[in-house]
Design an enzyme around this catalytic site. Structure first.
Site, PDB file in Angstrom:
ATOM      1  N   TYR A 136      51.715  -0.147   4.284  1.00 55.36           N
ATOM      2  CA  TYR A 136      52.099  -0.711   2.986  1.00 55.36           C
ATOM      3  C   TYR A 136      53.129  -1.821   3.118  1.00 55.36           C
ATOM      4  O   TYR A 136      53.246  -2.672   2.248  1.00 55.36           O
ATOM      5  CB  TYR A 136      52.688   0.375   2.069  1.00 55.36           C
ATOM      6  CG  TYR A 136      51.681   1.399   1.600  1.00 55.36           C
ATOM      7  CD1 TYR A 136      50.368   1.373   2.052  1.00 55.36           C
ATOM      8  CD2 TYR A 136      52.044   2.407   0.719  1.00 55.36           C
ATOM      9  CE1 TYR A 136      49.460   2.315   1.642  1.00 55.36           C
ATOM     10  CE2 TYR A 136      51.132   3.354   0.297  1.00 55.36           C
ATOM     11  CZ  TYR A 136      49.838   3.304   0.767  1.00 55.36           C
ATOM     12  OH  TYR A 136      48.930   4.238   0.358  1.00 55.36           O
ATOM     13  N   LYS A 186      46.526  10.503  13.004  1.00 53.84           N
ATOM     14  CA  LYS A 186      45.177  10.157  13.481  1.00 53.84           C
ATOM     15  C   LYS A 186      45.336   9.670  14.922  1.00 53.84           C
ATOM     16  O   LYS A 186      44.946   8.551  15.287  1.00 53.84           O
ATOM     17  CB  LYS A 186      44.598   9.080  12.544  1.00 53.84           C
ATOM     18  CG  LYS A 186      43.142   8.750  12.768  1.00 53.84           C
ATOM     19  CD  LYS A 186      42.189   9.813  12.281  1.00 53.84           C
ATOM     20  CE  LYS A 186      40.756   9.410  12.587  1.00 53.84           C
ATOM     21  NZ  LYS A 186      39.800  10.526  12.468  1.00 53.84           N
ATOM     22  N   ASP A 242      50.101   9.431   0.837  1.00 53.84           N
ATOM     23  CA  ASP A 242      49.722   9.002  -0.511  1.00 53.84           C
ATOM     24  C   ASP A 242      48.457   9.735  -0.940  1.00 53.84           C
ATOM     25  O   ASP A 242      48.365  10.301  -2.037  1.00 53.84           O
ATOM     26  CB  ASP A 242      49.487   7.482  -0.468  1.00 53.84           C
ATOM     27  CG  ASP A 242      49.391   6.857  -1.845  1.00 53.84           C
ATOM     28  OD1 ASP A 242      49.484   7.596  -2.842  1.00 53.84           O
ATOM     29  OD2 ASP A 242      49.224   5.630  -1.927  1.00 53.84           O
TER      30      ASP A 242
END
Ligand code: NAD
Length: 347
Positions: A136, A186, A242
């Site tokens: 972000y 991940k 999020d």
């Protein structure tokens, strides 16, 4: 103790008013409030979604109670003037890097979940989401490929300091709960995640009483609907957090029930319901104020050192629900202020 009240747009002022009434009913000595506009309301009044006076109040205050921002009349404005920039600006300016989102099922509302009631009832988890870094805030833009195709890009990165400070928040939160921490990443594909995992493992050395596990984000999304009762505290980055925190919150029922805290390194925080300004029901007295009332309880607990008063609010909300208090989003007919009345009566 000064609380900055930032009601914002849409249903924001309606739900903040009920949280304020509940706080007033507690009659806490020395608790003072100051209000300022934010979001679309601030743009219309002062020409900017986060005016300097509002930011100044947020800096001066011991804690911030925030309603919601988002105003369809501002949709055509340049991005930096849109209401939503106010909350991003507050998080960044005040270094509110640690977002805590508890999700717990009220047994009376198990039927409001989209999961089977016995699965929903087992949910009692906390998502700790990093708020100041990740994709972000990385370099982003539009460019052309060598073939002349338009290409959008957003760079994902975390430095080890950013991971370390959110890991400490999460381990401490786990110590105060059931002592289980699941770090979601991940790492099988992303270097950012590999660093995340390495640093979380390093920080674990300071918290031997916490049991640490790791899960890939795709599996975590699946496990959250398969068996959410397995989780105590989940720690994850900004992007994964999020998505997972919205998913977890809906597993327990209405969006109108879920509170959140965004904290800096010293425990100062911004507290807000996880929902937005809900323009579709604004001004109709139909908003559920419980998420904001529960956010006020988190504020008392985490920033103002008033755990007993926070417990009183939590218990009053549970008692009001057990007594049948329901707004429209949880299959009832109460107005916003009637729900506030029910909580105050239960206090
Ligand atoms: P939303 O959360 O405002 O509303 C989604 C749905 O949930 C709507 O049908 C709404 O009526 C319902 N809802 C939300 N809160 C409720 C409550 N307390 N009681 C009963 N029903 C409730 O999300 P959206 O419609 O996607 O966004 C509306 C605006 O809010 C947009 O401008 C968006 O950018 C903004 N937004 C702001 C925040 C924030 O201030 N932190 C967060 C999310 C969205």
């Amino acid at each position: 103790m000064l609380v900055a009240l930032l009601p914002g747009d849409g249903i924001g002022p309606e739900v903040i008013a009920e949280a304020r009434r509940v706080l007033d009913a507690l009659a806490i000595p020395g608790l003072a409030f100051e209000e300022a506009p934010v979001g679309g309301a601030a743009y219309h009044a002062k020409g900017h979604p986060l005016p300097p006076e509002t930011l100044d109040l947020a800096r001066r205050a011991d804690a911030i109670l925030f309603g919601a921002v988002g105003d369809p009349t501002c949709d055509a404005l340049e991005r930096h003037l849109r209401p939503e920039q106010a909350i991003l600006g507050l998080r960044k300016e005040l270094t509110l890097f640690s977002n805590l989102r508890p999700a717990k099922c009220f047994p009376e509302l198990a039927d409001a979940s989209t999961l089977r009631p016995e699965v929903a009832c087992a949910i009692d988890l906390l998502i700790v989401r990093e708020l100041n870094g990740d994709v972000y805030f990385g370099e982003k833009g539009m460019r052309k490929t060598a073939d002349g195709l338009r290409e959008g890009y957003d760079i994902m990165s975390y430095d080890e300091g950013e991971v370390r400070r959110i890991a400490h928040s999460a381990f401490k939160a786990a110590q105060a709960r059931r002592g289980l921490l699941c770090s979601v990443d991940k790492a099988n594909v992303l270097e950012t995640s590999q660093l995340w995992r390495d640093v979380v493992i390093e920080v674990h050395a300071d918290y031997p009483d916490v049991q640490l596990s790791h899960m890939y984000v795709d599996n975590a999304a699946m496990q959250l609907v398969r068996n959410p009762g397995q989780f105590d505290v989940i720690v994850t980055g900004n992007l994964f957090g999020d998505i997972l925190s919205d998913q977890a919150s809906m597993c327990v029922g209405s969006i109108g029930l879920l509170a959140s805290a965004s904290l800096d390194a010293n425990g100062k925080g911004l507290y807000e319901p996880i929902h937005g300004s809900a323009p579709d029901i604004a001004g109709q007295g139909r908003a559920n104020p419980l998420a904001t009332i529960l956010s006020a309880a988190m504020m008392l607990r985490f920033s103002l050192g008033l755990a007993h008063e926070a417990d009183r609010i939590d218990h009053a909300v549970a008692r009001a629900l057990a007594g049948g208090a329901r707004t429209a989003d949880i299959a009832g007919g109460m107005s916003t202020s009637e729900m506030g009345d029910a909580v105050i009566a239960a206090l």
